[in-house]
Every structure is written in C-alpha cells, then in structure tokens.
Design a protein around this motif. Structure first.
Motif, PDB file in Angstrom:
ATOM      1  N   LYS A 181      -3.899  -7.145  10.537  1.00  0.00           N
ATOM      2  CA  LYS A 181      -4.860  -7.228   9.436  1.00  0.00           C
ATOM      3  C   LYS A 181      -5.732  -8.491   9.528  1.00  0.00           C
ATOM      4  O   LYS A 181      -6.714  -8.625   8.825  1.00  0.00           O
ATOM      5  CB  LYS A 181      -4.138  -7.183   8.095  1.00  0.00           C
ATOM      6  CG  LYS A 181      -3.356  -5.872   7.877  1.00  0.00           C
ATOM      7  CD  LYS A 181      -3.610  -5.288   6.498  1.00  0.00           C
ATOM      8  CE  LYS A 181      -2.730  -4.075   6.231  1.00  0.00           C
ATOM      9  NZ  LYS A 181      -3.262  -3.196   5.188  1.00  0.00           N
ATOM     10  N   TRP A 218      -7.091   2.826 -11.489  1.00  0.00           N
ATOM     11  CA  TRP A 218      -7.770   1.760 -10.741  1.00  0.00           C
ATOM     12  C   TRP A 218      -9.215   1.510 -11.136  1.00  0.00           C
ATOM     13  O   TRP A 218      -9.783   0.497 -10.744  1.00  0.00           O
ATOM     14  CB  TRP A 218      -7.666   2.038  -9.238  1.00  0.00           C
ATOM     15  CG  TRP A 218      -6.261   1.919  -8.761  1.00  0.00           C
ATOM     16  CD1 TRP A 218      -5.434   2.935  -8.372  1.00  0.00           C
ATOM     17  CD2 TRP A 218      -5.482   0.718  -8.666  1.00  0.00           C
ATOM     18  NE1 TRP A 218      -4.197   2.433  -8.032  1.00  0.00           N
ATOM     19  CE2 TRP A 218      -4.201   1.074  -8.202  1.00  0.00           C
ATOM     20  CE3 TRP A 218      -5.746  -0.636  -8.921  1.00  0.00           C
ATOM     21  CZ2 TRP A 218      -3.184   0.140  -7.993  1.00  0.00           C
ATOM     22  CZ3 TRP A 218      -4.735  -1.567  -8.714  1.00  0.00           C
ATOM     23  CH2 TRP A 218      -3.476  -1.176  -8.253  1.00  0.00           C
ATOM     24  N   GLY A 251       0.778  -1.232   0.000  1.00  0.00           N
ATOM     25  CA  GLY A 251       0.000   0.000   0.000  1.00  0.00           C
ATOM     26  C   GLY A 251       0.813   1.287   0.000  1.00  0.00           C
ATOM     27  O   GLY A 251       0.497   2.223  -0.729  1.00  0.00           O
ATOM     28  N   TYR A 257     -10.065  -5.827  -7.434  1.00  0.00           N
ATOM     29  CA  TYR A 257     -10.806  -4.630  -7.040  1.00  0.00           C
ATOM     30  C   TYR A 257     -12.006  -4.394  -7.948  1.00  0.00           C
ATOM     31  O   TYR A 257     -13.035  -3.889  -7.515  1.00  0.00           O
ATOM     32  CB  TYR A 257      -9.907  -3.385  -7.068  1.00  0.00           C
ATOM     33  CG  TYR A 257      -8.664  -3.488  -6.215  1.00  0.00           C
ATOM     34  CD1 TYR A 257      -8.646  -4.264  -5.054  1.00  0.00           C
ATOM     35  CD2 TYR A 257      -7.497  -2.816  -6.553  1.00  0.00           C
ATOM     36  CE1 TYR A 257      -7.501  -4.367  -4.277  1.00  0.00           C
ATOM     37  CE2 TYR A 257      -6.353  -2.905  -5.772  1.00  0.00           C
ATOM     38  CZ  TYR A 257      -6.353  -3.686  -4.641  1.00  0.00           C
ATOM     39  OH  TYR A 257      -5.224  -3.775  -3.880  1.00  0.00           O
ATOM     40  N   GLY A 273      -5.689   2.431   4.663  1.00  0.00           N
ATOM     41  CA  GLY A 273      -6.196   1.355   3.809  1.00  0.00           C
ATOM     42  C   GLY A 273      -6.632   1.995   2.499  1.00  0.00           C
ATOM     43  O   GLY A 273      -7.320   3.026   2.503  1.00  0.00           O
ATOM     44  N   THR A 274      -6.204   1.438   1.388  1.00  0.00           N
ATOM     45  CA  THR A 274      -6.601   2.028   0.115  1.00  0.00           C
ATOM     46  C   THR A 274      -7.241   1.019  -0.824  1.00  0.00           C
ATOM     47  O   THR A 274      -7.858   1.415  -1.809  1.00  0.00           O
ATOM     48  CB  THR A 274      -5.399   2.661  -0.612  1.00  0.00           C
ATOM     49  OG1 THR A 274      -4.318   1.734  -0.600  1.00  0.00           O
ATOM     50  CG2 THR A 274      -4.970   3.956   0.054  1.00  0.00           C
ATOM     51  N   SER A 275      -7.117  -0.284  -0.518  1.00  0.00           N
ATOM     52  CA  SER A 275      -7.692  -1.252  -1.461  1.00  0.00           C
ATOM     53  C   SER A 275      -9.214  -1.088  -1.516  1.00  0.00           C
ATOM     54  O   SER A 275      -9.816  -1.195  -2.590  1.00  0.00           O
ATOM     55  CB  SER A 275      -7.302  -2.680  -1.078  1.00  0.00           C
ATOM     56  OG  SER A 275      -7.666  -2.966   0.245  1.00  0.00           O
ATOM     57  N   TYR A 291       0.233 -11.580  -4.790  1.00  0.00           N
ATOM     58  CA  TYR A 291      -0.609 -10.383  -4.826  1.00  0.00           C
ATOM     59  C   TYR A 291       0.249  -9.200  -5.263  1.00  0.00           C
ATOM     60  O   TYR A 291       1.182  -8.806  -4.571  1.00  0.00           O
ATOM     61  CB  TYR A 291      -1.158 -10.148  -3.420  1.00  0.00           C
ATOM     62  CG  TYR A 291      -1.989  -8.904  -3.206  1.00  0.00           C
ATOM     63  CD1 TYR A 291      -2.917  -8.479  -4.147  1.00  0.00           C
ATOM     64  CD2 TYR A 291      -1.880  -8.187  -2.020  1.00  0.00           C
ATOM     65  CE1 TYR A 291      -3.696  -7.352  -3.909  1.00  0.00           C
ATOM     66  CE2 TYR A 291      -2.659  -7.065  -1.767  1.00  0.00           C
ATOM     67  CZ  TYR A 291      -3.561  -6.653  -2.720  1.00  0.00           C
ATOM     68  OH  TYR A 291      -4.330  -5.548  -2.482  1.00  0.00           O
ATOM     69  N   LYS A 299     -10.209   1.478  -3.931  1.00  0.00           N
ATOM     70  CA  LYS A 299     -10.130   1.038  -5.327  1.00  0.00           C
ATOM     71  C   LYS A 299     -11.349   0.199  -5.675  1.00  0.00           C
ATOM     72  O   LYS A 299     -11.868   0.256  -6.790  1.00  0.00           O
ATOM     73  CB  LYS A 299      -8.838   0.260  -5.559  1.00  0.00           C
ATOM     74  CG  LYS A 299      -7.585   1.081  -5.287  1.00  0.00           C
ATOM     75  CD  LYS A 299      -6.329   0.197  -5.328  1.00  0.00           C
ATOM     76  CE  LYS A 299      -5.176   0.821  -4.565  1.00  0.00           C
ATOM     77  NZ  LYS A 299      -4.117  -0.166  -4.263  1.00  0.00           N
TER      78      LYS A 299
HETATM   79  C1  LIG Z   1      -3.817  -0.721  -2.990  1.00  0.00           C
HETATM   80  C2  LIG Z   1      -2.878  -1.826  -2.821  1.00  0.00           C
HETATM   81  C3  LIG Z   1      -2.504  -2.240  -1.539  1.00  0.00           C
HETATM   82  C4  LIG Z   1      -3.001  -1.536  -0.277  1.00  0.00           C
HETATM   83  O1  LIG Z   1      -4.125  -2.125   0.237  1.00  0.00           O
HETATM   84  P1  LIG Z   1      -4.581  -1.926   1.763  1.00  0.00           P
HETATM   85  O2  LIG Z   1      -6.024  -1.708   1.707  1.00  0.00           O
HETATM   86  O3  LIG Z   1      -3.875  -0.723   2.279  1.00  0.00           O
HETATM   87  O4  LIG Z   1      -4.195  -3.166   2.458  1.00  0.00           O
HETATM   88  C5  LIG Z   1      -1.630  -3.306  -1.416  1.00  0.00           C
HETATM   89  N1  LIG Z   1      -1.159  -3.950  -2.494  1.00  0.00           N
HETATM   90  C6  LIG Z   1      -1.493  -3.580  -3.742  1.00  0.00           C
HETATM   91  C7  LIG Z   1      -0.940  -4.322  -4.902  1.00  0.00           C
HETATM   92  C8  LIG Z   1      -2.363  -2.506  -3.948  1.00  0.00           C
HETATM   93  O5  LIG Z   1      -2.681  -2.138  -5.188  1.00  0.00           O
END
Ligand SMILES: *Cc1c(COP(=O)(O)O)cnc(C)c1O
Length: 850
Positions: A512, A424, A129, A585, A603-605, A576, A608
């Motif tokens: 997590k 994304w 992330g 996503y 957290g950014t996933s 991953y 997306k």
């Molecule tokens: C966005 C992203 C993450 C971050 O996800 P979290 O929600 O912060 O766990 C991790 N790995 C990849 C490949 C991503 O694109």
C-alpha cells in the motif's frame, strides 16, 4: 484498586420505554438517522460523550432522566414512530421477495462466514477493509430482504487500539470488551440455558464456545466466544484477539469459525425455527473448514459416501478470494494441520471423514503446506474475486488447479465490492438529495436540481467538520504522547478550512506504500507550503503488531509531520477505525491511493469517498481500474512493468507530485464569480451521479444473488433432490472419469480448407479428429476444436471453441469460421460433460491433442 472481575450493568428501562432497548440492540440504528436522533434527544451531552452508542447512552443517563422521559408524551410518540418504522423495515417484503415473485430460484437461507465483521465502532470486531466489507454485506442483505445469517467469532479485545509513543512508534493496546455491554444477545435454549458449540481438539480436549447474536436489521450475526468457564485457560484464549497469534492460534480460530460456525448455525435454526441455509458463502479462505463439517453431516445423514458428500457441498458453496498475491494466502504447515485432523482427533471432531481426504483438499505445490484458498476452491462450485482486475489476476494466480485451460476459462468470476450507502454517505448529503434515495441505495439521482453553490457549501462544511475532528484528535494524541496542554495551543490552528484537503488512510502492508508521498520530502514540503495553492494532508493507518517494517513507515510519516514548519499542513492521526473513517471519507476533497498495481484486490475506502463527492486520485488498481473514466478523478500513472522497485517508486512518486501541482490543485483553486470552483464541482457532480450507484453494496449483493446464490440454489436442488440422486450421479461420474481419464486421448487430427486454398479471414475450415474414450460414453464428454492466434511458442491466444459432432465410431468433425488473420493454429480437446457441472473447466480435467 483493580477490579478482579468486570461486568456491565444494563439500564433497567421503564415499561413505556422498552422500545428503546429494542432500538438500541438492533444495529439498524447505525444507518438510520431518525433512530440516532431519538437517542441523541435522550441526553445530547451523554450521547456525544459515548460517541453515539445507544447502549452506553442508556447505561449512562441518570434514572431520573429515563423516568422523566417515560412520562414525556412527545418523546413517547417519537419513540413509537421510530419503533413502528423498524417493525415495518423488518417485516415488509423487499427486493428479494419481489425477485422470488418474479420467478427466480432463490435459496431459503444463506450463511455468510467471515473472520471479521465491521458494523459499527460500538462493536469493534474487525481490523480493516475485509471486515467492513462483511459488515456492509450484511447491511445491504438486510435492506434487500435476503434471508442471510452471518457467522464469525467474537474477540475479547477485537483487533487493537493504536497509540503513538513520543518517538512516533506504534503502541498497541488491547482493551477488554465485555460482551454484555455490547449490542449482543446470548443464544439460549427454551430453558434459558446458553447454547454451546463443541469442537474436539487434539489430546482428547474439547473447545466450547457460547454464541452471541447481533441483530443487523433483518440479519442475525452469530459470533462464537470461547471465553467461558467450561474451557481451560488455554482454550479460553482462542477468541482473544483478531489476527493476534501464531499459526497454531490461527488454526484453532479457523476450526472454531468453520466447523463450530456450522454447528452454531444449526443450533440457531433449530432454536428459532429459522430456515437452515442452502448456501454457504466463505468470505476469504479462513472459513474453509466449514465444508468439512458439512461433509461430516452428509456422511452421517443421509449416509452419503465421501465423494457424494463433496458433490453436494460444492453445489451450495460460494468462495470469495480477496488476495491477489500468493504470499497473502492463508497456508498452514502440514504437520500442524495433521495434528488437528489426525485419525484420533478426527474421530471426535469429524467422525467418518478420512484424514487423508482432508489433507488432499488443502494440497498445493509445496508438499509442506496446507492451502486454505485451494481448499476453498475445491469445496466451492462457484468462486469469485472482488474487482474485474482482481478476477483476472486470480484466474492467472490459481490456474495451476485447472491445468490445460486458458486463463480466461478458469472458473473464477468477479463481483466488484461495494459499500453501504446509508452507512457511509454523510447524512447532510442525504438531506440535500433526499434520504429515501439514500435508503433505497438507488444512487444519487436526486442531485440534479441542487445548485453548484449549495453542493460546494455542503462539501466545505464537511471539510470544516473534518478539520475540527483533526484538531481534537491531534491534541489527544499529543497529550497521550506526553505533551502538556500548555504547549498544544498550535493544535487549534492546524489545517485551514479553505485549503485543498487530501486524505490517505489504510492498513500498512508494504504494497500500500504509506510512505510513497515521502519519496522526495522537499517536493512534498513545497506542495504543502505552496503560497498560492497549498494542500493539506491527513494520514492514518494501523500496522499489524508483528510488522516492524510497517511501524517504521508510520514513524517516518509521524516524524515528518512533527516538524513545526509543516505540522499545520500534515497530520498523522492514530487509531484508524470506522469512527475516524467517517470523518475522513466525507471531509477530504481528494482521496489518495497508491498501491503497487495489481496488489490491491479492490479497495473500498475510495468508494466511500466517492459516495460523498470526494474525488479519487489513485493508481489504476482494484476497483479504480474499472471505475476511472477520465472525469471522476485522476489516475496516477503507474510504472507497472519496471522491475527495479526503487525506480518504480521514484517514477510513480514523481507522477503523483506532478499530478497534484499541475492538475489537482489548479482545478481546486480556480473559482468562478461566486467563489465556487466550477470545474471541480462538475467532477464532484459527475462522481456522485455515476459512481454513486455503482459503488454501493446494494449493487454488490444483488450481483451475488443473481450470479452466485441463485445459480447455486439451482445446483443444490439438482444434487439434493430425490434423496441426493444428483450428488450420487455426479460422484459416480467423477469416479468413472478418474478411472478412464489417463487413457482418454485424441489419436489423430486433420484440417481441410474450403476449396483447398489458403485459408482467409471469415473462411471456413473443417477439422476432423479421432478420439479414444477408454470406456467412457460419447455423452460423457465434449470434443471441441479450438482455433485462435498462435504466439511464437505456438500457444493459442484469443481462441474460439466449437463443439465437434460424432460422425463415425470415434470420429468427430466440426466446421469453423476463422476468427483472425495472421498466424493461426488449432487443436482438439476433450472435456468432461455432465449437466450438473457449472462449466466444462470445473473439474480441471482436459485432454489435448498431440
Ligand atoms: C473501508 C475501510 C477500510 C478499507 O479501505 P481500503 O481502501 O480497502 O484500504 C479500512 N478501514 C476502515 C475503518 C474502513 O472503513
């Protein structure tokens, strides 16, 4: 036969196709579908075989194909059009230029330092992330026209590639990357010689690094690489892997990134004529040594004193912290740091910078540790966390650096992370609602006229595409685990395009809780195999190579998913990375996140997923704490506060199962007359419309400009103008404060109530105080009265402050309106006051009455 040496041959392009080289090396192609289409049309089979990587495509297609295309008028016309589009993208004024025209004070250049950058799988230089966030920051900076320069390291093996053993144990591979096969260009001087950065190491050694440049739209990214013949074997290895070594390895990387990074920026600007940065942004504490190099520069030219240099450096530094746990902070054993900055090495590395001053910058409670976050906070006038909740957590976590202040006064703000929309959001979504909308990061307003059934059709096709990829990767993984093709027929029927699909992918640190879903395996099995409303679950994630506990969690999931009874409904996909992430996503109906609150900084996933109409089902942590509104997904109830961790896991896992079976699945399977889940789609629509614009990194970067870079640019101009007069004044002021502060005190306070009665809400009280300034001028300080509620320990809460006026020699007075009913209290405090401070709390100095 094994090669003794590897190298990459780049395609020689015919004259009329030179534009293809330009288009392949500017990473804007990673978020520009027309450029991708152009490359795909060169040879669709090779394009998909190389995973959509233009440079590898050009290296792979036969020369005859290129010769043919060089004469193909239609292809040439399309190439010209795309090339012209890139030229326009790179040159026309954008948001930043507009902002400046409107009169904002904006820096001429910003340097953005990060240990990892995740831009594309074609440049695997990230672990997760933090890196992808840095990549998205650069992309949005480019879209918005920011004059930003990225700075980091180039790792010979990136992070690692993950495979599984037959038993489901994580196996790491470290393929060697040849920079010449990557979308990078070597920075050279006008003689064509490679530019080299040098940093002194203990034992009279010198670490050298060459500088690669990736071009991210308008933004250059400089990556330092120590793998060159000028270094001995040991030093060549400094940039071998990301997060791959011990503390000694890491400190070398951080010294190279920070100190070497500033030198690389200087060299780049000199060689290209680009403006030197006014602002330096540290993405996490790792890059903190950059501040030391800038201090060194100012000591030598214009010859400032150390404290003056600190004042100047602070004005132009922004520090972003990403860690909500003390254990996650980057700290080094003090002896190790001393070895790299002892008198002798410092003479060569940072001439003029005293070792003891360096050590003081990283000091913390534990005298045996050097704390990179503390150094970041001491060298940056502006600091922030990455979500509202994380801002709060950070203020509480670091309040030891500002003793005597209320937590809410700690000068750490927050800028909630975002993700790069054009990277994304599934391309099909862009088509449906208008690509220009996506490109402008304007959010998803164009969606209004799209019918539910069209939107559902799109969501279903994205799910279908994910399932196709799940099957492909699962088969590869089993082959790699030692199975034979013959026994893998079942892989073709894994997952069902009609079934509710839940995704869960993340790195695997304990907080997590990758295995929370396995808390009650029978209940999970029942959810997967429900005859009417089944769910299917796709899981992915890498564990840090040294984290055996994380690997054990992965194995637990893999073992569960290996069971023939459930293996068609749950899979663990290895490796991953951004390429797998894209399918997950966009294709999952629900994105699951169950961290231990409040340990997820942002957290950014999930952002997306939201950008693609996926619904979040998450503990209210990080960004979800501020984004969840009751209609855009689900909040998993948290047992935050239950201290028995096992019981907490039980409670939260139970809540998760119940949420899925009672709410999520029923809603997904409730269909209207034309087979569309109407209520579900209204949540999807709501998510796209409201979260779509909010979760984008264009919003994040605009906030950084308005709340960090622009105010910092003003501070820089204030301290550097008139030959650093401001920096000298501020340093002088801090010295006078330091000399007097221990003797400054509030010697007496007194409160009188209007009419002499019991105070009532909204009534006024007058507070008087006698103050001794120990030689400071009244204009050097603010004397404030603080009034608020008191708790049982007489701690002030929910307080308001009023400046008191000097009414007599040492006598101050203010009249305050009482803000609350009930038990109340007041105190008087003395704070530093100087026009160049960003907040009165900045220096961590306060004298309280009593
Ligand atoms: C966005 C992203 C993450 C971050 O996800 P979290 O929600 O912060 O766990 C991790 N790995 C990849 C490949 C991503 O694109």
């Amino acid at each position: 036969m094994r090669a003794v040496h590897r190298f990459t041959v780049r395609a020689h392009l015919p004259e009329s196709l030179l534009a293809l080289g330009r288009l392949a090396t500017n990473l804007r192609w990673t978020w520009h579908p027309p450029t991708q289409d152009l490359f795909a049309s060169v040879d669709p089979d090779v394009w998909s075989a190389v995973g959509g990587d233009p440079l590898r495509l050009l290296a792979r297609v036969p020369a005859e194909t290129l010769d043919r295309l060089a004469r193909d008028e239609d292809f040439l016309a399309r190439t010209r059009a795309v090339d012209e589009d890139l030229r326009r993208y790179l040159t026309v004024p954008r948001w930043y230029q507009q902002r400046r025209d409107e009169g904002s004070v904006l820096p001429d250049s910003i340097a953005y330092f990060s240990m990892e950058f995740g831009l594309t799988e074609a440049l695997p230089n990230y672990s997760g992330g933090l890196g992808v966030l840095a990549g998205d920051h650069l992309k949005s900076a480019s879209d918005l026209g920011l004059p930003l320069i990225g700075v980091g390291l180039l790792y010979r093996s990136g992070y690692f590639r993950q495979e599984l053993s037959a038993e489901g144990w994580q196996v790491e591979r470290y393929p060697v990357l040849d920079p010449r096969g990557l979308p990078l260009e070597l920075l050279t001087d006008s003689w064509g010689e490679q530019a080299l950065v040098q940093v002194a190491m203990p034992g009279e050694r010198t670490l050298r690094a060459r500088i690669w440049k990736a071009q991210v739209g308008r933004v250059p990214l400089l990556l330092l690489d120590s793998d060159i013949a000028d270094n001995d074997e040991d030093l060549r290895g400094v940039t071998d892997r990301l997060y791959g070594g011990d503390a000694d390895h890491r400190i070398r990387q951080e010294i190279l990134a920070g100190i070497g990074g500033v030198r690389a920026v200087r060299a780049y600007c000199e060689l290209t004529g680009a403006a030197q940065p006014e602002i330096f942004h540290m993405n996490e504490g790792y890059a903190g040594y950059l501040g030391l190099e800038r201090i060194r520069e100012l000591l030598s030219e214009p010859g400032l004193k150390f404290d003056e240099a600190v004042a100047a450096v602070r004005a132009g530094t922004v520090f972003t912290t990403h860690t909500p746990v003390a254990a996650g902070i980057d700290r080094f054993p003090i002896d190790l740091v001393r070895r790299y900055f002892d008198e002798e090495t410092s003479q060569a590395l940072l001439p003029g910078v005293p070792t003891e001053r360096i050590m003081a910058l990283g000091a913390e409670e534990d005298p045996r540790k050097f704390n990179m976050a503390n150094m970041g906070l001491r060298l940056a006038q502006r600091a922030n966390g990455v979500s509202e909740l994380h801002g709060e957590v950070s203020r509480a976590m670091f309040n030891g650096l500002w003793p005597g202040f209320g937590t809410e006064e700690i000068p750490i703000s927050s800028v909630t992370n975002g993700v790069h929309g054009p990277t994304w959001a599934a391309r099909e979504l862009g088509k449906l609602i208008g690509e220009s909308e996506m490109d402008r990061g304007a959010g998803l307003r164009g969606m209004q006229p799209v019918s539910d059934s069209l939107l559902w059709e799109l969501r279903s096709s994205l799910r279908q595409r994910l399932i196709h990829e799940v099957r492909r990767r699962l088969r590869l993984s089993w082959l790699q685990r030692g199975a034979s093709e013959l026994e893998l027929g079942w892989c073709d029927s894994v997952f069902d395009p009609e079934v509710l699909t839940i995704g869960f992918a993340r790195r695997v640190p304990t907080y997590k809780r990758l295995t929370l879903m396995l808390r009650d395996p029978e209940r999970l099995r029942a959810l997967l195999l429900d005859p009417e409303r089944p769910v299917q679950l796709v899981v992915a994630g890498k564990s840090h190579p040294a984290d055996e506990g994380g690997k054990a969690m992965i194995q637990q999931i893999v073992r569960f998913a290996d069971d023939p009874e459930v293996r068609h409904r749950i899979v663990f996909l290895p490796d991953y990375d951004m390429s797998l992430a894209r399918y997950l996503y966009s294709g999952c109906d629900v994105w699951l996140n169950n961290p231990l609150r409040p340990l997820e900084a942002c957290g950014t996933s999930g952002m997306k997923a939201a950008l693609n109409g996926g619904l979040n089902m998450s503990i209210r942590d990080g960004w979800w704490d501020e984004a969840y509104d009751g209609y855009n997904g689900w909040a998993i109830p948290t047992a935050d506060g239950v201290t028995d961790i096992n019981r907490r896991d039980d409670l939260e896992a139970g809540a998760l199962y119940e949420l899925i079976s009672e709410h999520v699945a029923p809603l997904f399977y409730e269909r209207n007359a034309d087979g569309v889940p109407g209520k579900w789609m209204s949540m999807v629509r709501h998510t796209l419309a409201t979260l779509g614009p909010r979760v984008q990194s264009s919003r994040m970067v605009r906030e950084y400009v308005d709340h960090c870079y622009s105010p910092a640019a003003r501070s820089v101009r204030d301290v550097t103008g008139d030959e650093y007069r401001g920096a000298r004044e501020l340093a002088d002021y801090r010295a006078r404060l330091a000399a007097a502060w221990a003797r400054v005190r509030v010697s007496d306070t007194h409160m009188s109530v209007e009419d002499g009665a019991t105070p009532f809400l909204g009534g006024q009280v007058t507070v008087r105080a006698l103050v001794e300034l120990a030689g400071l001028e009244p204009s050097d300080v603010d004397v404030e009265v603080v009034v608020g509620r008191v708790d049982d320990d007489d701690e002030l809460r929910d307080f308001v402050t009023r400046s008191m006026s000097l009414v007599a020699d040492g006598g101050y007075q203010a009249t305050v309106t009482l803000p609350h009913t009930g038990p109340a209290g007041y105190t008087v405090r003395i704070l530093p006051r100087h026009p160049l401070l960003s907040t009165p709390a900045e220096l961590g100095k306060v004298v309280l009455a009593g």
